[in-house]
Design a protein around this motif. Structure first.
Motif, mmCIF file in Angstrom:
data_model
loop_
_atom_site.group_PDB
_atom_site.id
_atom_site.type_symbol
_atom_site.label_atom_id
_atom_site.label_comp_id
_atom_site.label_asym_id
_atom_site.label_seq_id
_atom_site.Cartn_x
_atom_site.Cartn_y
_atom_site.Cartn_z
ATOM 1 N N CYS A 1 28.710 -22.591 27.157
ATOM 2 C CA CYS A 1 28.215 -23.957 27.390
ATOM 3 C C CYS A 1 29.224 -24.802 28.169
ATOM 4 O O CYS A 1 28.828 -25.684 28.932
ATOM 5 N N LEU B 1 25.948 -25.351 31.329
ATOM 6 C CA LEU B 1 25.746 -26.699 30.789
ATOM 7 C C LEU B 1 26.884 -27.631 31.173
ATOM 8 O O LEU B 1 26.642 -28.781 31.541
ATOM 9 N N LEU C 1 20.222 -22.704 28.719
ATOM 10 C CA LEU C 1 21.597 -23.049 28.373
ATOM 11 C C LEU C 1 22.596 -22.112 29.037
ATOM 12 O O LEU C 1 23.582 -22.551 29.636
#
Length: 410
Positions: A152, A158, A209
């Motif tokens: 992430c 992300l 994601l």
């Protein structure tokens, strides 16, 4: 008792409860233990934790656990309510904890889309995990959370820190040993400037994601590395040659993970995960028959289009499978990471909530209706009056409990 459970409901629901109770499950996990655990006692005599779990399951809501006496304010009718054991392995005791956890977690989590992720490990690692439960599970928690946060944080995906709640499951539908992690992950996160960043969308409109294959590969690489390290420093209790062989086999296997958006939003994720976290390895509703030697229970066969099937096990095997999901007292099965971690709740989580409400274009989870909850009171079966507890602490005098029980049965 069933009578007291019915009386705790509002009067308008008691008729429906009676009809449902006529179809209630006849057999329970406690029946299996009461029938066969004494014969299996010697196998578990050296493990105090397992003996306590077995004792709690056999004694739950019986005279041995004590009881509360309820007395009607109007006609003075008395009834008995037996105490529960509150063991997290007991199927009878987790329903209330499940609802309390759902209510508590909904006050903490963000009102946004959450993704449901599952990370599994190959069965080759099961012998190592069974011999080193708490250590293996701790390493699994660390590895999965680090892998998700690493992916992430990558600006290609992300580029922010999400909120994560991870929950350990150790059982499959057949009560077999199947350790894996369920995670609820926010579809977005907080960047370095504490601004909310929405997750990207695919051409089909799905939330994205990070690549799931990358998650599996990172977990595989890091978990095996951690296992080799703890074995090298002497923390693993396992034969070295066998340990090396199993890790080599696991390294050659494909590790399975998936991430998907649930149909019911964030509440659907936490309700689903909570069902497993605050229940034992098998619920009483799945037990279909118990004899002196065998137990039959229902399971879902995921390999055969989720069909419901029946499995019959010897009572000794059922008890063995049930008990090896027992963890040491105090081991935490639910852990929070990212902006949901306890140190970040008063800082990053507050900023995330403010930024999310102001800038995000996310589809928020549907809020529940603000209806007033009905107050559940215990009603007298004779006159419908309110029944109150006679004492603050439970009563253990069996002669008195029997006297009240026989008196209320008249």
């Amino acid at each position: 008792s069933m009578e007291l459970r019915m009386l705790c409901l509002p009067l308008r629901l008691q008729k429906n409860f009676v009809l449902h109770s006529m179809q209630e499950q006849k057999f329970e996990v406690s029946d299996v233990f009461n029938t066969s655990f004494e014969k299996e006692y010697e196998k578990y005599a050296s493990n105090i934790r397992l003996l306590k779990v077995a004792h709690h399951i056999m004694s739950c809501r019986t005279k041995e656990m004590g009881a509360f006496v309820y007395k009607c304010e109007d006609c003075e009718h008395e009834s008995i309510s037996y105490c529960s054991c509150r063991d997290r392995m007991c199927p009878k005791c987790q329903s209330q904890s499940h609802h309390e956890w759902i209510s508590k977690i909904e006050k903490v989590v963000l009102d946004c889309i959450h993704l449901h992720a599952v990370v599994t490990v190959p069965s080759e690692l099961n012998p190592i995990a069974l011999a080193n439960k708490e250590l293996f599970y701790t390493l699994l928690f660390q590895t999965v959370s680090e892998a998700v946060l690493t992916l992430c944080h990558n600006p290609k995906h992300l580029g922010a820190t999400p909120g994560m709640t991870a929950i350990l499951h150790t059982w499959g539908q057949k009560l077999d040993f199947h350790p894996h992690i369920h995670m609820a992950i926010t579809a977005g996160g907080v960047d370095d400037e504490n601004n909310w960043v929405d997750a990207k969308r695919t051409k089909k409109g799905d939330v994205y994601l990070f690549p799931v294959k990358a998650l599996s590969l990172i977990v595989k690489k890091r978990l095996l590395k951690k296992l080799r390290h703890v074995e090298k420093i002497g923390l693993i209790e396992f034969n070295h040659d066998k340990f090396t062989s199993l890790l080599k086999e696991a390294d050659g296997k494909k590790w399975i993970s998936y991430v998907k958006e649930p149909f019911k939003g964030s509440k659907g994720v936490f309700a689903y995960i909570g069902n497993y976290t605050h229940r034992s390895a098998i619920s009483n509703s799945r037990i279909k028959n118990v004899t002196e030697s065998h137990t039959t229970f229902q399971y879902r066969d995921y390999a055969d289009k989720n069909k419901q099937k029946m499995l019959t096990l010897a009572n000794s095997e059922f008890i063995r499978r049930f008990l090896f999901h027992t963890l040491k007292r105090g081991f935490v099965r639910i852990r929070h990471y990212g902006i949901y971690s306890v140190p970040n709740r008063r800082t990053k989580l507050v900023k995330a909530r403010e930024s999310l409400n102001k800038d995000s274009q996310q589809r928020f989870a549907e809020k529940s209706d603000n209806k007033k909850e009905e107050k559940f009171v215990l009603r007298c079966p004779c006159c419908g009056g309110i029944m109150r507890k006679e004492s603050v602490r439970p009563i253990y005098n069996r002669m008195y409990i029997n006297y009240i029980h026989n008196k209320s049965s008249l």
